[in-house]
Design a protein around this motif. Structure first.
Motif, short mmCIF file in Angstrom:
data_model
loop_
_atom_site.label_atom_id
_atom_site.label_comp_id
_atom_site.label_asym_id
_atom_site.label_seq_id
_atom_site.Cartn_x
_atom_site.Cartn_y
_atom_site.Cartn_z
N ASP A 21 -30.36 -48.80 -37.03
CA ASP A 21 -28.96 -48.84 -36.60
C ASP A 21 -28.18 -48.26 -37.77
O ASP A 21 -28.22 -47.05 -37.96
CB ASP A 21 -28.51 -50.25 -36.17
N GLU A 22 -27.58 -49.09 -38.63
CA GLU A 22 -27.00 -48.53 -39.85
C GLU A 22 -28.01 -48.56 -41.00
O GLU A 22 -27.76 -48.04 -42.08
CB GLU A 22 -25.70 -49.23 -40.25
N ASN A 50 -23.56 -51.17 -34.64
CA ASN A 50 -23.11 -50.53 -35.87
C ASN A 50 -23.93 -49.29 -36.21
O ASN A 50 -24.33 -49.09 -37.35
CB ASN A 50 -23.15 -51.51 -37.05
N THR A 51 -24.20 -48.45 -35.24
CA THR A 51 -25.07 -47.31 -35.44
C THR A 51 -24.46 -46.27 -36.36
O THR A 51 -23.32 -45.86 -36.19
CB THR A 51 -25.44 -46.66 -34.09
N ASP A 52 -25.27 -45.88 -37.32
CA ASP A 52 -24.95 -44.77 -38.21
C ASP A 52 -26.23 -43.93 -38.24
O ASP A 52 -27.26 -44.40 -38.73
CB ASP A 52 -24.59 -45.29 -39.61
N ARG A 54 -26.92 -41.27 -39.87
CA ARG A 54 -27.20 -40.62 -41.15
C ARG A 54 -28.35 -41.25 -41.94
O ARG A 54 -29.19 -40.51 -42.47
CB ARG A 54 -25.93 -40.55 -41.98
N GLY A 83 -22.03 -43.67 -32.57
CA GLY A 83 -22.35 -43.85 -33.98
C GLY A 83 -21.82 -42.70 -34.81
O GLY A 83 -21.17 -41.79 -34.31
N LYS A 84 -22.15 -42.74 -36.10
CA LYS A 84 -21.71 -41.71 -37.04
C LYS A 84 -22.83 -40.68 -37.21
O LYS A 84 -23.94 -41.03 -37.59
CB LYS A 84 -21.38 -42.34 -38.39
N TYR A 85 -22.50 -39.44 -36.92
CA TYR A 85 -23.47 -38.34 -36.97
C TYR A 85 -23.39 -37.59 -38.30
O TYR A 85 -22.32 -37.50 -38.89
CB TYR A 85 -23.19 -37.33 -35.85
#
Length: 117
Positions: A21-22, A50-52, A54, A83-85
């Motif tokens: 996830d993160e 809380n997906t990230d 990276r 999420g954050k790409y």
């Protein structure tokens, strides 16, 4: 199903099943049918929310840098898309696979988008 296909496009396989996830929570390596059976019979979902994206890419890039992964053919990222790409294209093909209907999330232009029914 993808892992157990007998008509797969590769003879030798070394597949990392990475859950994150993160944070990266697990990395299970599959090299043969026995590994697939063990994975299927003992799989437990880790993480969630809380997906990230990276950290997963950093983890894979580190596996490449250390020689753990050689000649990476591509990365399939199963996700809901939220999420954050990473901003930059990776040096390998990447596809974000959506299990539900393709989200309206802004997947980076450098990545492929696939929706499973």
């Amino acid at each position: 199903t993808i892992l157990s296909e007998t008509d797969s496009f590769f003879r030798k396989r070394k597949i990392h099943i990475i859950q994150c996830d993160e944070l990266v929570h697990s990395d299970i390596t599959v090299t043969g049918d026995t590994d697939i059976d063990i994975l299927i019979n003992n799989f437990e979902l880790a993480g969630g929310g809380n997906t990230d994206f990276r950290p997963a890419f950093e983890y894979v890039n580190n596996l490449i840098d250390t020689g753990e992964i050689k000649k990476l053919q591509g990365l399939l990222y199963f996700t809901d898309g939220k999420g954050k790409y990473p901003k930059k294209k990776m040096p390998y093909n990447t596809a974000f696979v959506f299990i539900d209907k393709l989200s309206e999330t802004a997947v980076p232009a450098w990545a492929m988008k696939v929706s499973l029914e």
